[in-house]
Design a protein around this motif. Structure first.
Motif, short mmCIF file in Angstrom:
data_model
loop_
_atom_site.label_atom_id
_atom_site.label_comp_id
_atom_site.label_asym_id
_atom_site.label_seq_id
_atom_site.Cartn_x
_atom_site.Cartn_y
_atom_site.Cartn_z
N LEU A 158 57.10 118.89 67.15
CA LEU A 158 56.32 118.95 67.42
C LEU A 158 55.42 118.03 66.49
N ASP A 159 54.37 117.51 66.24
CA ASP A 159 52.84 116.65 64.97
C ASP A 159 51.76 118.60 64.92
N LEU A 160 53.15 118.93 63.53
CA LEU A 160 51.96 120.40 62.91
C LEU A 160 51.10 119.43 61.75
N THR A 161 50.15 119.74 61.92
CA THR A 161 49.07 119.57 60.88
C THR A 161 48.00 120.38 60.40
N LEU A 162 47.18 119.99 59.22
CA LEU A 162 46.46 120.96 58.76
C LEU A 162 45.33 120.52 58.71
N THR A 163 43.99 121.19 58.43
CA THR A 163 43.21 121.09 58.00
C THR A 163 42.66 121.84 57.35
N ARG A 209 47.21 117.62 75.49
CA ARG A 209 48.50 117.02 74.77
C ARG A 209 48.13 117.88 72.52
N ASP A 210 46.86 118.78 72.44
CA ASP A 210 46.42 118.62 71.36
C ASP A 210 45.64 120.18 71.76
N LEU A 211 46.89 120.98 70.52
CA LEU A 211 46.19 122.91 70.49
C LEU A 211 45.37 122.37 68.80
N ARG A 212 44.74 123.17 68.84
CA ARG A 212 43.58 123.50 67.25
C ARG A 212 43.45 124.86 67.72
N ILE A 213 44.15 125.13 66.15
CA ILE A 213 44.19 126.84 65.93
C ILE A 213 43.71 127.26 64.37
N SER A 214 42.58 127.94 65.16
CA SER A 214 42.22 129.04 63.71
C SER A 214 42.74 129.74 63.18
N VAL A 215 42.71 130.06 61.71
CA VAL A 215 43.96 130.78 61.65
C VAL A 215 43.03 132.15 61.18
N THR A 216 41.12 131.74 60.21
CA THR A 216 40.44 133.09 59.43
C THR A 216 39.73 131.99 59.82
N ASP A 217 38.67 133.30 59.99
CA ASP A 217 36.97 133.27 60.12
C ASP A 217 36.34 133.10 59.25
N VAL A 243 51.07 120.66 75.23
CA VAL A 243 50.47 120.53 73.64
C VAL A 243 51.91 119.99 73.04
N GLU A 244 51.55 118.53 72.01
CA GLU A 244 52.81 118.49 70.90
C GLU A 244 52.15 118.45 69.70
N LYS A 245 50.89 118.55 69.49
CA LYS A 245 50.69 118.75 68.25
C LYS A 245 49.78 119.68 68.23
N LEU A 246 49.96 120.58 66.94
CA LEU A 246 49.36 121.60 66.92
C LEU A 246 48.47 121.35 64.91
N ARG A 247 47.77 121.41 65.42
CA ARG A 247 46.41 121.41 63.65
C ARG A 247 46.04 122.99 63.58
N ILE A 248 46.39 123.66 62.22
CA ILE A 248 45.87 124.65 61.96
C ILE A 248 44.84 124.29 61.08
N THR A 249 43.50 125.14 61.24
CA THR A 249 42.76 125.22 61.40
C THR A 249 41.98 126.35 60.74
N CYS A 289 39.68 113.07 75.98
CA CYS A 289 39.79 114.53 75.25
C CYS A 289 41.08 115.38 75.82
N ASN A 290 41.84 115.61 74.78
CA ASN A 290 42.57 116.27 75.15
C ASN A 290 43.01 117.70 74.42
N ARG A 291 41.78 117.96 73.99
CA ARG A 291 42.04 118.66 73.06
C ARG A 291 41.87 120.18 73.50
N ALA A 292 42.28 121.78 73.25
CA ALA A 292 41.75 122.60 73.38
C ALA A 292 42.17 123.61 71.75
N ARG A 293 40.85 124.25 72.42
CA ARG A 293 41.30 125.59 70.99
C ARG A 293 41.21 126.82 70.92
#
Ligand code: SAM
Ligand code: SF4
Ligand code: SF4
Length: 367
Positions: free
Chosen positions: A124-129, A37-45, A90-96, A292-296
């Motif tokens: 989608l639920d689009l959010t950022l940390t 349901r949840d995908l966390r996307i890292s856009v930079t190290d 997936v319904e939620k994207l978190r940019i991190t 836990c429904n999160r992929a990274r």
């Protein structure tokens, strides 16, 4: 001194597999029956902070080699993969990240992701940390690009404590200004995450609670986790959420709230006097692997099925391979990985079945 490189454990090549059953709408579940349901996307190290629990300065110093730009997934690649994940549930994207707001033109990526829809047409639920350091400048543009809401990390209100934690001398006031800028831009609800380390910043718990009550911001306390292999984690530095909650409830009585969604990581409580909500994320003392429904998706395009995974699956290799790959083939590859997923690191921590292999660093795969 030679350049020091933190090894990125393995690049598991991925095979194109047919989908387990036909799309659309099949209920994709992992080996323990958990949906995706949840995908966390890292856009930079990269990051402008050096929080000791994530990127300690002595390891991530001037000799550390960050990924070259060509190794990062492009915005087009991220959006294509995100749309494949959305097709799989997936319904939620978190940019991190790293610090995601350091990625140039992040608003463009937000705009591209904000256009995606679930198979039945929902937004989608689009959010950022973020560590909040750039929000004064960027909050309005992120909102305009289509970001719904935001989580800001802040580990204390006392400048001496906070600067010791971020280890680059960044002042609390600028993060608080950033939170205000985000509120003014209409991003909400805003959550603030505080990682609690016993003896380091636990004297900040009550000050943080007092500050964010009645502010519309939801404060959440996170147990210090043994992510990665560089932070020198010790169990005696973990302050259990039960203790944090006891300290708060002694000053401000709390009443329990229900979980807002399956897979929700925080246990939610309300201040009995109407002061708002507070949350506890007890990843160490009360594992929540069961739902836990999160992929990274890591910065260089590997799929991780657990925050503590020691292996990622190389999706970038598929995208950039010599043979063109279709979205259905990508979906088949992701579905193949997800259906074999049996991770439950936190549940097994400290037991005979515990995973002991070296883990991926948090700033590659985000929180
Ligand atoms: N740089 C951004 C930030 O700090 O919000 C996004 C990336 S950061 C890796 C994501 C989240 O992971 C932050 O809330 C951070 O506090 C949390 N985090 C990092 N290392 C942690 C650890 N060892 N234990 C618990 N939380 C951690
Ligand atoms: Fe940077 Fe966030 Fe890690 Fe702190 S927690 S070092 S702000 S990536
Ligand atoms: Fe999910 Fe892994 Fe964390 Fe368990 S340990 S909640 S499986 S990310």
């Amino acid at each position: 001194m030679p350049a020091r490189v933190i090894p990125l454990h393995d690049a598991r090549p991925l095979r194109i597999a047919p989908l387990p059953t036909g799309l659309p709408g099949f209920p994709l579940a992992d080996a323990l029956g958990r949906p995706l349901r949840d995908l966390r996307i890292s856009v930079t190290d990269r990051c402008n902070f050096r929080c000791g629990y994530c990127m300690p300065k002595q390891v991530f110093d001037k000799h550390h080699e960050f990924l070259p730009h060509a190794d990062l997934l492009s915005f087009e690649e991220i959006t294509r993969l995100a749309s494949v994940f959305v097709g799989l549930g997936v319904e939620k994207l978190r940019i991190t990240g790293g610090e995601p707001t350091l990625r140039r033109h992040l608003e463009t990526l937000i705009e591209m992701l904000a256009r995606l829809r679930t198979p039945d047409g929902r937004e989608l639920d689009l959010t950022l940390t973020t560590n909040g350091s750039t929000l004064v400048k960027k909050a309005a543009a992120l909102k305009a690009a289509g970001l719904n809401r935001l989580t800001v990390s802040l580990d204390g209100l006392d400048d001496a404590v906070f600067q010791r934690m971020n280890d680059v001398g960044f002042p609390v006031a600028e993060v608080l200004d950033g939170i205000r800028a985000a509120q003014a831009a209409g991003l909400g609800p805003i959550k603030v995450n505080m990682v609690v380390q016993r003896g380091v910043n636990d004297d900040q718990i009550l000050a943080m609670a007092r500050h964010f009550r009645h502010s519309g911001v939801v404060l959440r306390f996170i147990e210090y986790m043994d992510v990665g292999a560089t932070n020198g984690w010790r169990m005696d530095q973990v302050l259990p959420s039960a203790e944090v909650q006891r300290r708060i409830a002694a000053e401000f009585p709390l009443t329990p709230l229900s979980h807002s969604a399956p897979g929700e990581t925080a246990e939610r409580w309300a201040y009995a006097d109407g002061g708002g909500e507070v949350g506890f994320i007890s990843s160490v003392t009360q594992a929540f692997c069961g739902d836990c429904n999160r992929a990274r998706l890591s910065t260089e395009g590997r799929l991780y099925t657990c925050l503590f995974a020691h292996r990622g699956h190389d999706l970038r290799g598929l995208l950039r391979g010599t043979e063109p790959v279709s979205d259905a083939q990508l979906a088949g590859a992701v579905a193949g990985v997800w259906s074999g997923r049996d991770d439950r690191y936190s549940q097994l921590r400290g037991t005979a079945g515990a995973v002991t292999e070296a883990r991926v660093e948090m700033h590659y795969i985000g929180g």
